[in-house]
Every structure is written in structure tokens, then in C-alpha cells.
Write a protein that holds these residues in place. Structure first.
Motif, mmCIF file in Angstrom:
data_model
loop_
_atom_site.group_PDB
_atom_site.id
_atom_site.type_symbol
_atom_site.label_atom_id
_atom_site.label_comp_id
_atom_site.label_asym_id
_atom_site.label_seq_id
_atom_site.Cartn_x
_atom_site.Cartn_y
_atom_site.Cartn_z
ATOM 1 N N ASN A 73 46.372 39.628 46.159
ATOM 2 C CA ASN A 73 47.238 38.993 45.177
ATOM 3 C C ASN A 73 47.202 39.782 43.864
ATOM 4 O OD1 ASN A 73 49.034 37.138 44.165
ATOM 5 N ND2 ASN A 73 47.493 35.625 43.703
ATOM 6 N N CYS A 74 46.035 40.250 43.473
ATOM 7 C CA CYS A 74 45.934 41.077 42.269
ATOM 8 C C CYS A 74 46.666 42.406 42.438
ATOM 9 C CB CYS A 74 44.474 41.326 41.910
ATOM 10 S SG CYS A 74 43.641 39.893 41.215
ATOM 11 N N PHE A 75 46.556 43.009 43.609
ATOM 12 C CA PHE A 75 47.315 44.242 43.865
ATOM 13 C C PHE A 75 48.812 43.984 43.722
ATOM 14 C CE2 PHE A 75 43.710 46.061 46.550
ATOM 15 C CZ PHE A 75 43.432 47.085 45.659
ATOM 16 N N ALA A 76 49.281 42.855 44.234
ATOM 17 C CA ALA A 76 50.706 42.529 44.147
ATOM 18 C C ALA A 76 51.122 42.259 42.704
ATOM 19 C CB ALA A 76 51.031 41.323 45.028
ATOM 20 N N ASN B 214 57.695 44.184 39.894
ATOM 21 C CA ASN B 214 58.607 43.239 40.550
ATOM 22 C C ASN B 214 57.930 41.920 40.917
ATOM 23 O OD1 ASN B 214 60.729 45.021 40.334
ATOM 24 N ND2 ASN B 214 60.423 45.859 42.387
ATOM 25 N N HIS B 215 56.738 42.014 41.468
ATOM 26 C CA HIS B 215 56.040 40.788 41.862
ATOM 27 C C HIS B 215 55.612 39.986 40.640
ATOM 28 C CE1 HIS B 215 56.154 41.943 45.985
ATOM 29 N NE2 HIS B 215 55.427 43.022 45.794
ATOM 30 N N ILE C 169 44.432 45.656 38.847
ATOM 31 C CA ILE C 169 43.987 46.647 39.836
ATOM 32 C C ILE C 169 42.456 46.717 39.883
ATOM 33 C CG2 ILE C 169 43.929 49.123 40.335
ATOM 34 C CD1 ILE C 169 46.891 49.188 39.578
ATOM 35 N N ILE C 170 41.810 46.677 38.734
ATOM 36 C CA ILE C 170 40.341 46.693 38.701
ATOM 37 C C ILE C 170 39.776 45.453 39.389
ATOM 38 C CG2 ILE C 170 38.340 46.530 37.165
ATOM 39 C CD1 ILE C 170 39.922 48.365 35.219
ATOM 40 N N ALA C 171 40.343 44.289 39.073
ATOM 41 C CA ALA C 171 39.884 43.048 39.713
ATOM 42 C C ALA C 171 40.122 43.088 41.214
ATOM 43 C CB ALA C 171 40.598 41.849 39.101
ATOM 44 N N ALA C 172 41.247 43.672 41.627
ATOM 45 C CA ALA C 172 41.556 43.766 43.053
ATOM 46 C C ALA C 172 40.538 44.636 43.787
ATOM 47 C CB ALA C 172 42.962 44.317 43.247
ATOM 48 N N TRP C 173 40.216 45.793 43.222
ATOM 49 C CA TRP C 173 39.253 46.680 43.882
ATOM 50 C C TRP C 173 37.860 46.061 43.952
ATOM 51 C CZ3 TRP C 173 40.172 50.101 47.263
ATOM 52 C CH2 TRP C 173 41.340 50.853 47.225
ATOM 53 N N ILE C 174 37.467 45.391 42.872
ATOM 54 C CA ILE C 174 36.152 44.734 42.891
ATOM 55 C C ILE C 174 36.121 43.645 43.957
ATOM 56 C CG2 ILE C 174 34.612 43.239 41.559
ATOM 57 C CD1 ILE C 174 35.434 44.907 39.072
ATOM 58 N N SER C 175 37.180 42.844 44.039
ATOM 59 C CA SER C 175 37.234 41.749 45.014
ATOM 60 C C SER C 175 37.259 42.256 46.443
ATOM 61 C CB SER C 175 38.470 40.879 44.763
ATOM 62 O OG SER C 175 38.390 40.266 43.518
#
Length: 111
Positions: A15-18, A23-24, A42-48
Motif C-alpha cells: 500500500n505504501c509503494f502504491a 496517480n494512486h 517508499i522508506i516505510a514500504a521497504w522497512i515493512s
């Protein structure tokens, strides 16, 4: 309970990546994300996603990577459906996901 935590982390990551994409983010929040917001997503997405992978492998040994791939596939399917048909519901789904993450982490620390 560990599986729910691992899946919720995976769902949060994708969801963070999106939401890091213009657009998202615009579909959900009706405005443009700043560069700093995109970087934080993006940082939160990679950590998750990495935390989900580590927990899956640590908890399930050899089957951890297989479960992680399943969590990724299910997360992407859920997000694809939400973003395709009901992008306005992503806020609600995100709030529920974060609540589940916090509760499963709390129960994990108690037991």
C-alpha cells in the motif's frame, strides 16, 4: 497471530509503494503528494516488506519464503481490487490494517 502480523506488514508495504505513486495517491487523497511524502512512503514500504520477510523466515524456517510469496500475492490482489474499483476505501482499509498491526504486535509481546 504471527501470520496475521506478517501479512499485515506485507499489505502495508505494498500500500505504501502504491501511495508513493502520483496517480494512486491522487485517487485516494484527491491531491498531489510532495516529494518528501513519496520518499517516506517508499522508506516505510521497504522497512515493512523486509520486516515481513524476516519474520516469515524466522517463524516458519523453510516454509517462510513460500508463505511470504503467498502474502505478497494476496496483498497485491487485495490492493489491485481496491485501487481498481473503490480507491476511496483505501483510507479505511489502511486504518484497519494499521489497527490490526498494532493489535497483533501488542498480543505478540504479551504472549
Amino acid at each position: 497471530m504471527n501470520e496475521l502480523l506478517q501479512f499485515s506488514l506485507c499489505l502495508l508495504a505494498f500500500n505504501c509503494f502504491a501511495l508513493a505513486k502520483f496517480n494512486h495517491y491522487r485517487d485516494v487523497f484527491k491531491n498531489r503528494p510532495t516529494q518528501k511524502q513519496s520518499q517516506r512512503f517508499i522508506i516505510a514500504a521497504w522497512i515493512s516488506i523486509l520486516l515481513s520477510l524476516v519474520l516469515s523466515v524466522a517463524q516458519n524456517n523453510g516454509y517462510g519464503t513460500l508463505l511470504f510469496c503467498g502474502y505478497m500475492a494476496l496483498s497485491l490482489l487485495i490492493l489491485m481490487i481496491f485501487y481498481s474499483f473503490k480507491a476511496s476505501w483505501v483510507k479505511i482499509m489502511s486504518a484497519v490494517n494499521i489497527t490490526v498491526l498494532m493489535l497483533s504486535g501488542l498480543f505478540l509481546s504479551v504472549f
